[in-house]
Design an enzyme around this catalytic site. Structure first.
Site, PDB file in Angstrom:
ATOM      1  N   ARG A  26       0.849  -1.178   0.000  1.00 12.67           N
ATOM      2  CA  ARG A  26       0.000   0.000   0.000  1.00 12.67           C
ATOM      3  C   ARG A  26       0.891   1.235   0.000  1.00 12.67           C
ATOM      4  O   ARG A  26       1.967   1.235   0.604  1.00 12.67           O
ATOM      5  CB  ARG A  26      -0.902   0.030   1.250  1.00 12.67           C
ATOM      6  CG  ARG A  26      -2.080  -0.927   1.210  1.00 12.67           C
ATOM      7  CD  ARG A  26      -3.122  -0.538   0.161  1.00 12.67           C
ATOM      8  NE  ARG A  26      -4.273  -1.445   0.160  1.00 12.67           N
ATOM      9  CZ  ARG A  26      -4.388  -2.499  -0.645  1.00 12.67           C
ATOM     10  NH1 ARG A  26      -3.428  -2.796  -1.514  1.00 12.67           N
ATOM     11  NH2 ARG A  26      -5.480  -3.250  -0.598  1.00 12.67           N
ATOM     12  N   GLU A  41      -3.573   7.470  -4.501  1.00 16.05           N
ATOM     13  CA  GLU A  41      -4.096   6.885  -5.743  1.00 16.05           C
ATOM     14  C   GLU A  41      -5.454   7.473  -6.103  1.00 16.05           C
ATOM     15  O   GLU A  41      -6.282   7.626  -5.206  1.00 16.05           O
ATOM     16  CB  GLU A  41      -4.262   5.363  -5.590  1.00 16.05           C
ATOM     17  CG  GLU A  41      -2.955   4.631  -5.509  1.00 16.05           C
ATOM     18  CD  GLU A  41      -3.129   3.137  -5.227  1.00 16.05           C
ATOM     19  OE1 GLU A  41      -4.231   2.602  -5.466  1.00 16.05           O
ATOM     20  OE2 GLU A  41      -2.167   2.524  -4.780  1.00 16.05           O
ATOM     21  N   HIS A  92      -1.247   0.113  -9.789  1.00 13.77           N
ATOM     22  CA  HIS A  92      -1.874  -0.857  -8.874  1.00 13.77           C
ATOM     23  C   HIS A  92      -2.443  -2.071  -9.623  1.00 13.77           C
ATOM     24  O   HIS A  92      -3.653  -2.335  -9.584  1.00 13.77           O
ATOM     25  CB  HIS A  92      -2.965  -0.175  -8.039  1.00 13.77           C
ATOM     26  CG  HIS A  92      -3.252  -0.890  -6.747  1.00 13.77           C
ATOM     27  ND1 HIS A  92      -3.572  -0.253  -5.576  1.00 13.77           N
ATOM     28  CD2 HIS A  92      -3.229  -2.211  -6.435  1.00 13.77           C
ATOM     29  CE1 HIS A  92      -3.764  -1.134  -4.619  1.00 13.77           C
ATOM     30  NE2 HIS A  92      -3.554  -2.349  -5.114  1.00 13.77           N
TER      31      HIS A  92
HETATM   32  C1  8YV Z   1      -6.692  -5.390  -5.774  1.00  9.10           C
HETATM   33  C2  8YV Z   1      -4.961  -5.336  -3.859  1.00  9.10           C
HETATM   34  O1  8YV Z   1      -6.568  -5.087  -7.109  1.00  9.10           O
HETATM   35  O2  8YV Z   1      -5.860  -7.338  -3.079  1.00  9.10           O
HETATM   36  C3  8YV Z   1      -5.361  -6.275  -2.787  1.00  9.10           C
HETATM   37  O3  8YV Z   1      -5.146  -5.945  -1.620  1.00  9.10           O
HETATM   38  O4  8YV Z   1      -4.358  -4.364  -3.586  1.00  9.10           O
HETATM   39  C4  8YV Z   1      -5.290  -5.598  -5.281  1.00  9.10           C
HETATM   40  O5  8YV Z   1      -5.014  -6.931  -5.538  1.00  9.10           O
HETATM   41  C5  8YV Z   1      -7.511  -4.373  -5.119  1.00  9.10           C
HETATM   42  O6  8YV Z   1      -7.634  -4.585  -3.761  1.00  9.10           O
HETATM   43  C6  8YV Z   1      -8.878  -4.268  -5.778  1.00  9.10           C
HETATM   44  O7  8YV Z   1      -9.850  -3.833  -4.894  1.00  9.10           O
END
Ligand code: 8YV
Length: 341
Positions: free
Chosen positions: A241, A270, A288
């Site tokens: 993150r 983001e 992302h």
């Molecule tokens: C997703 C991510 O694309 O799974 C996670 O924590 O950061 C990514 O794989 C994202 O969360 C989509 O909502």
């Protein structure tokens, strides 16, 4: 009078054929086009529904659920769930779920790809070529760092971290990791990884990859002081993150040559990206997409759909969603300390 069908909100367009299973059980409010929802928008959408399928773009906290009197379940499409206020949801008896496991290998693949791209300056070299700056072969041009035989540092040794460690064996890398707790010996053996403290990880890694949960405790855990402890030849890759890295400090370190290169798939604001990062050559920037293979994104949505159906008491697993988020859980990207993802 016919029994009222539960109503669910799907916050983004996902895969229609996968989401279609919701229609067997519920009335579905499906958002038609990709869009940002502000807090008031989320609150309004949740106001009259029993459940919701959301992505990391939708923050679901105390304010957003204040008037959502029917809400019983929130299914997050993603393993990280720092967009959800788990305490607030659980205090209201609302079930929250995420999508672990199905994205582990795909995300580990991408972490490795970004690390390699940063080390070998892949995107910088492509920009150089496309801009017509390749005027002839230069023995000393665009030299990078090796992965093979180097030391890989992994911060956050959950499922994805372990996947990256297993891949490193093929490159004959020495693997060090730091995690909120040391892994059992058999997993360390399987990953060929050694546990070290955070400072040792920073000091010894030739390539440092961040795969830890985001929380108040991990906010800016990689700050100017941490960057100063890294080798100037090192690379830093973040697929966790954005808030884990102090982007201003990173821009300074990359700009001054204090750190060789970086790769970021995640950002503090983001979809906005700090212009100081955009202006640098020695950084790989992706929007992302670490879990973004077609098969994995479909699997994530399928798992979220299963979770929502079960959490709302329908389908064969009624009442038993496959991957609920436990109260005070530490297994997602909302844990209190560097940990597993
Ligand atoms: C997703 C991510 O694309 O799974 C996670 O924590 O950061 C990514 O794989 C994202 O969360 C989509 O909502």
């Amino acid at each position: 009078m016919a029994e009222r069908r539960p109503r669910v909100w799907v916050s983004q367009p996902l895969f229609d054929d996968v989401v279609a299973r919701l229609h067997d059980h519920f009335d579905v409010d499906q958002v038609a086009a990709v869009r940002e929802h502000d807090a008031a928008g989320v609150a309004a959408a949740l106001g009259d529904v029993d459940g919701a399928l959301v992505t990391l773009n939708e923050r679901v906290g105390r304010d957003e659920i204040a008037n959502a009197t029917k809400l019983r379940a929130v299914a997050n499409v993603g393993v990280g769930y720092n967009n959800l206020d788990i305490d607030a949801l659980h205090a209201r008896g609302i079930v929250a779920t995420n999508t672990p496991d199905v994205l582990t290998e795909t995300t580990a693949d991408f972490g490795f790809a970004l690390m390699m791209a940063a080390a070998r300056r892949v995107t910088e070299a492509e920009r150089h070529l496309r801009a017509g700056r390749w005027q002839g072969w230069n023995f000393k041009g665009l030299l990078g760092a090796d992965l093979h035989g180097s030391t890989l540092g992994i911060l956050g040794m959950g499922r994805i971290g372990q996947g990256i460690a297993r891949r490193a064996s093929g490159f004959e890398m020495r693997v060090l990791y730091h995690n909120r707790s040391r892994l059992p010996a058999d997993i360390e053996r399987d990953c060929n990884a050694s546990y070290v403290d955070f400072d040792t990880l920073l000091a010894q890694a030739d390539h440092l990859v961040l795969v830890l949960p985001y929380s108040a405790a991990s906010h800016h855990i990689v700050d100017a002081a941490a960057l100063a402890k890294m080798k100037p030849t090192a690379t830093l890759t973040n697929i966790a993150r954005g808030g884990i890295v102090d982007e201003a400090a990173l821009a300074d370190a990359l700009g001054s040559g204090r750190l060789a290169s970086a790769a970021l798939d995640v950002f503090e604001g983001e979809p906005a990206v700090d212009p100081r990062l955009l202006a640098l050559d020695n950084i790989v920037l992706t929007p992302h997409i670490a879990s973004g293979s077609l098969a994995t994104r479909r699997a994530m949505v399928a798992l979220a759909v299963d979770n929502l159906i079960a959490a709302l008491g329908a389908g064969p697993e009624a009442g038993r969603p496959p991957t609920p988020i436990a109260p005070a859980a530490t297994g997602g990207k909302d844990a209190k300390r560097p940990g597993t993802a």
